[in-house]
Design a protein around this motif. Structure first.
Motif: not given
Length: 561
Positions: A400, A461, A504, A529-530, A540, A542-543, A545
């Motif tokens: 992660r 993103r 979003d 994104g989440r 997905y 995302f930070d 993940c």
């Protein structure tokens, strides 16, 4: 010394809470007093690291044995190959001790042991004595270490070590080699296996205690037995953690010495961590090893080894050795770190972290002793089990990108990858990402980034996805437009995987884009994104993940074996 008042702390708390709220890390009902808990972290040893420390921290007297101001650490360079030219360059460039491993022990013939300290890897005494005779150097003038550590050898390789040989070497050193030590308690074996700081410290102290029992049981006096031990610790890119490890180790060994009634101090050899080295972006290793050497200097190590930045590359050479020497030179001759005794003393954070770490390590040491000592703990699997638990947690965090590995798992640099043989017992954090990169060598796979929404709003993103896919060497062409235009760009890029990138509010159209891409034959449609349950989206980004899982799945979708 500046005193921190309650008003100062309250002001800091209010400002910190405001900053934490801006990045979405504080609930709406959080109060300023809560911010210290919001920002606190927990180490692999279960210790809480707070964001702010103050005068409430108790500052203990320094542990005995701290290198005094004005006395520089010894520059101890390691050699794995018999390269006389490299040895001569290093000695001319400031190296004061040589550490010879494996085939490099042939370099003994190139050394004047009356002038240069010699550290071996447990291979025996006779070759060194023979070289001393040829140079007409009396045995009493030899300095260094014979490197015997059968417990670490057993822990690292599974092969039993020769404890009787350790006793013979120690007896020979006590009898006629006052400047030599027989034993190196090599804690890097436990560090390299992924152990926590407390586990590493506890294993080193437990090994030292077992060797004391062994040597005194063979007839050596307690002070002589203590005098035969040197401790080797790894220092990494976390400056304060590494400083605390060395200071805690000295404190723990002083406690053992006090219990034994022996007025001795721990002698420390610090080595920049092998586990933190990378093949990709090797120049970033210079930054890591410089921080590690700084920690060793501030932490009070008696001898320091800096690993050359190119140590893992197929072609190593003079630039790596020269830069490794120059790290010492800059920190000694320009930063003057050796002129201050215990520079970290009085730092509220370092003192508290040292005390917490020493307390936790002592508890683990008592657990090992309760299991019958270090030999029994290694044989029973207790040590391996503890190391494996932390290694698994490290692997999950690294996947992660916590912490990120600059040049590898973050801001990845392009370039070929030739993976080295890591050797037994080495958990190298960058390796899992480097293996992903090696799989794409020569293939040039691509994931199409489809921009949704306003260009300025989607830039963050797009950049995030570009950085993430670059970890595995995946190219990321960017397009925007209506779904049919994105499908045309997918076909033109020659790829079967796309990633939707936008703010979003733009993801209201995500399902329409995902359906169009899937109908066109896309094997994977990702979204930056989440997770939000968009139909047709297969994953997905995302930070936080699992980057390794994302890249494994993306490579499978791209038919990369």
């Amino acid at each position: 010394m500046t005193t921190v008042t309650e008003n100062d702390r309250e002001t800091w708390q209010a400002m910190a809470l405001s900053a934490v709220r801006r990045v979405g890390r504080a609930p709406d009902d959080a109060k300023p007093v809560d911010v210290e808990n919001l920002l606190a972290t927990t180490t692999y040893d279960g210790l809480t690291v707070r964001p702010l420390y103050g005068p409430e921290t108790e500052v203990p007297p320094p542990a005995p044995g701290m290198r005094t101001g004005g006395r520089p650490w010894r520059v101890r360079q390691r050699y794995l190959e018999p390269d006389p030219a490299a040895l001569r360059e290093d000695l001319a460039g400031g190296v004061t001790e040589v550490w010879l491993s494996g085939p490099a022990q042939d370099l003994l013939d190139e050394i004047d042991p009356g002038r240069i300290g010699v550290v071996l890897d447990g291979t025996g005494l006779e070759p060194l004595l023979e070289v001393a005779r040829r140079h007409a150097v009396p045995a009493t003038a030899l300095t260094g270490n014979l490197g015997a550590d059968p417990l670490a050898e057993r822990a690292r390789t599974g092969r039993p070590g020769d404890l009787d040989r350790l006793v013979r070497l120690a007896a020979a050193c006590v009898a006629g080699l006052p400047g030599m030590r027989a034993v190196t308690v090599d804690a890097t074996a436990y560090h390299d296996a992924g152990g926590s700081h407390a586990d590493v410290l506890a294993c080193s102290i437990a090994s030292g205690v077992e060797y004391l029992r062994l040597l005194t049981g063979a007839g050596l006096e307690m002070p002589d037995a203590f005098g035969q031990l040197e401790f080797r610790y790894a220092v990494g890119a976390d400056l304060f953690d590494s400083i605390a490890v060395l200071r805690a180790a000295r404190r723990l060994w002083a406690r053992v010495a006090r219990e034994c009634g022996a007025p001795v101090v721990q002698r420390q050899h610090a080595v920049t961590s092998s586990a933190m080295m990378t093949v990709l972006s090797p120049s970033s290793n210079i930054m890591r090893t410089t921080v590690a050497c700084t920690a060793a200097a501030i932490g009070g190590a008696d001898a320091v080894t800096v690993t050359p930045f190119d140590a893992l590359l197929p072609e190593r050479g003079e630039p790596g050795r020269r830069l490794a020497r120059n790290v010492h030179a800059v920190l000694r001759e320009e930063a003057h770190l050796h002129r201050v005794a215990d520079p970290a003393a009085g730092s509220w954070y370092v003192e508290q972290h040292t005390a917490d770490l020493a307390g936790r390590a002592w508890a683990v040491f008592r657990e090992i002793e309760g299991a019958g000592g270090m030999s029994a703990a290694v044989d029973s699997g207790l040590v391996a089990g503890r190391l494996a638990v932390t290694r698994g947690r490290r692997a999950a965090d690294l996947a992660r990108r916590r912490p990120p590995i600059v040049g590898v798992s973050r801001y990845a640099e392009p370039g070929p990858v030739t993976l080295p043989d890591s050797g037994p017992g080495l958990f190298r954090g960058a390796e899992i990402f480097e293996r992903l990169r090696a799989r794409t060598a020569g293939a040039r796979p691509a994931v199409l980034l489809a921009g949704l929404g306003r260009p300025a709003a989607r830039t963050a993103r797009v950049d995030f996805a570009t950085d993430l896919f670059a970890v595995a060497g995946i190219e990321t062409p960017v397009c925007d437009g209506r779904p049919e235009e994105v499908v045309a760009a997918l076909i033109a890029a020659g790829t079967r995987v796309a990633c939707l990138c936008g703010p979003d509010e733009a993801y209201a159209d995500a399902e329409r884009y995902a359906r169009a891409l899937s109908d066109a034959g896309a094997a994977g449609v990702w979204l930056a994104g989440r997770p939000a349950g968009h139909a047709g989206v297969t994953g997905y980004l995302f930070d936080g993940c699992d980057v390794v899982d994302v890249l494994e799945r993306a490579l499978k979708e791209l038919d990369i074996p």
